[in-house]
Enzyme design. Structure first.
Site, PDB file in Angstrom:
ATOM      1  N   CYS A  73     101.926  21.008  46.652  1.00 37.24           N
ATOM      2  CA  CYS A  73     100.832  20.774  47.602  1.00 37.24           C
ATOM      3  C   CYS A  73     100.106  19.451  47.306  1.00 37.24           C
ATOM      4  O   CYS A  73     100.663  18.392  47.594  1.00 37.24           O
ATOM      5  CB  CYS A  73      99.914  21.989  47.630  1.00 37.24           C
ATOM      6  SG  CYS A  73      98.975  22.067  49.164  1.00 37.24           S
ATOM      7  N   GLU A  99     103.484  28.933  42.556  1.00 43.43           N
ATOM      8  CA  GLU A  99     102.754  29.421  41.369  1.00 43.43           C
ATOM      9  C   GLU A  99     101.821  30.579  41.709  1.00 43.43           C
ATOM     10  O   GLU A  99     101.283  31.222  40.809  1.00 43.43           O
ATOM     11  CB  GLU A  99     101.979  28.263  40.706  1.00 43.43           C
ATOM     12  CG  GLU A  99     100.744  27.744  41.450  1.00 43.43           C
ATOM     13  CD  GLU A  99     101.051  26.748  42.568  1.00 43.43           C
ATOM     14  OE1 GLU A  99     102.234  26.607  42.947  1.00 43.43           O
ATOM     15  OE2 GLU A  99     100.098  26.127  43.085  1.00 43.43           O
ATOM     16  N   HIS A 105     102.871  26.731  47.458  1.00 43.58           N
ATOM     17  CA  HIS A 105     102.412  27.070  46.099  1.00 43.58           C
ATOM     18  C   HIS A 105     103.211  28.226  45.499  1.00 43.58           C
ATOM     19  O   HIS A 105     102.728  29.367  45.514  1.00 43.58           O
ATOM     20  CB  HIS A 105     100.946  27.532  46.157  1.00 43.58           C
ATOM     21  CG  HIS A 105      99.967  26.485  46.538  1.00 43.58           C
ATOM     22  ND1 HIS A 105      99.309  25.704  45.616  1.00 43.58           N
ATOM     23  CD2 HIS A 105      99.522  26.099  47.755  1.00 43.58           C
ATOM     24  CE1 HIS A 105      98.493  24.882  46.241  1.00 43.58           C
ATOM     25  NE2 HIS A 105      98.600  25.091  47.540  1.00 43.58           N
TER      26      HIS A 105
HETATM   27  N1  GLN Z   1      94.697  19.340  51.324  1.00 45.79           N
HETATM   28  C1  GLN Z   1      94.788  19.122  49.929  1.00 45.79           C
HETATM   29  C2  GLN Z   1      94.888  17.636  49.578  1.00 45.79           C
HETATM   30  O1  GLN Z   1      94.849  16.784  50.394  1.00 45.79           O
HETATM   31  C3  GLN Z   1      95.945  19.868  49.283  1.00 45.79           C
HETATM   32  C4  GLN Z   1      95.686  21.345  49.324  1.00 45.79           C
HETATM   33  C5  GLN Z   1      96.334  22.116  48.221  1.00 45.79           C
HETATM   34  O2  GLN Z   1      96.801  21.578  47.205  1.00 45.79           O
HETATM   35  N2  GLN Z   1      96.315  23.401  48.379  1.00 45.79           N
HETATM   36  O3  GLN Z   1      95.007  17.346  48.434  1.00 45.79           O
END
Ligand code: GLN
Length: 201
Positions: free
Chosen positions: A78, A179, A177
């Protein structure tokens, strides 16, 4: 083999647990000497702008960028995917990434009304059952260069397919994710197919 989880912000403990379940020595890293001592890195989910800014303020940014460039196996989930992307769409002004994967990633791509959702994904290199993927204000991949392998894709609300898991050499990134689900097969994929193959152990 020591795998560090970058511990500036984000869901560090969950990655340490998933990696430990794969039988590797996983630890939180947030200093230069800790980062020098690891053979692979995980960049967790969280907020990419915050992680980048903190890496700059603690003077870790260039060290991490250089280690990634020189081949350290690195997995970003992410926010971590955003930080491994060469180009970020919808970045804030001046937002930096470590880069390394030849791709364009769009931050917060799934839009506000569906900030978070879960779905089952086919993941190349991981056998059945499908991988349960949790998306939280997640990015998607807009485009990739020739050297990038697409491991999983999702079809968006306009019917357009976007990669959500990619690999380029020693670098792995997912929009979602793993994890958070207790299913450690994506971490195992990273450990077995990237870290151990490189280290030849
Ligand atoms: N929107 C977040 C960002 O720009 C990422 C979100 C996340 O890691 N769950 O970093």
């Amino acid at each position: 083999m020591k795998i560090g989880v970058l511990a500036l912000q984000g869901d560090v403990a969950e990655h340490i647990k998933s990696l430990s379940d794969c039988g590797v020595d996983a630890l939180a890293v947030k200093t230069k000497s800790e980062i020098s001592a690891i053979s692979a890195l995980v960049i967790p989910g969280g907020e990419s702008t915050t992680i980048a800014k903190l890496a700059r303020s603690f003077d870790l940014f260039d060290q991490i960028k250089d280690r990634i460039k020189s081949g350290m196996p690195t997995y970003g989930s992410c926010a971590g995917m955003i930080l491994l992307s060469d180009v970020i769409e919808d970045a804030i002004d001046g937002q930096e990434s470590f880069g390394g994967i030849d791709m364009v990633v769009r931050r917060n791509a799934f839009g506000r009304q569906v900030d978070s959702f879960e779905t089952d994904l086919k993941f190349k290199g991981i056998t059945e059952p499908a991988v349960r993927a949790v998306f939280i204000r997640a990015p998607w991949v807009e485009s990739v260069g020739a050297g990038v392998e697409i491991l999983a894709e999702i079809t968006n609300s306009s019917g357009i397919k976007h990669p959500v898991a990619v690999r380029q050499g020693n670098l792995l990134a997912t929009s979602f994710h793993p994890e958070l689900t207790g299913d450690n097969r994506v971490h195992r994929f990273f450990v077995e197919n990237i870290c151990r193959q490189l280290a030849n152990i």
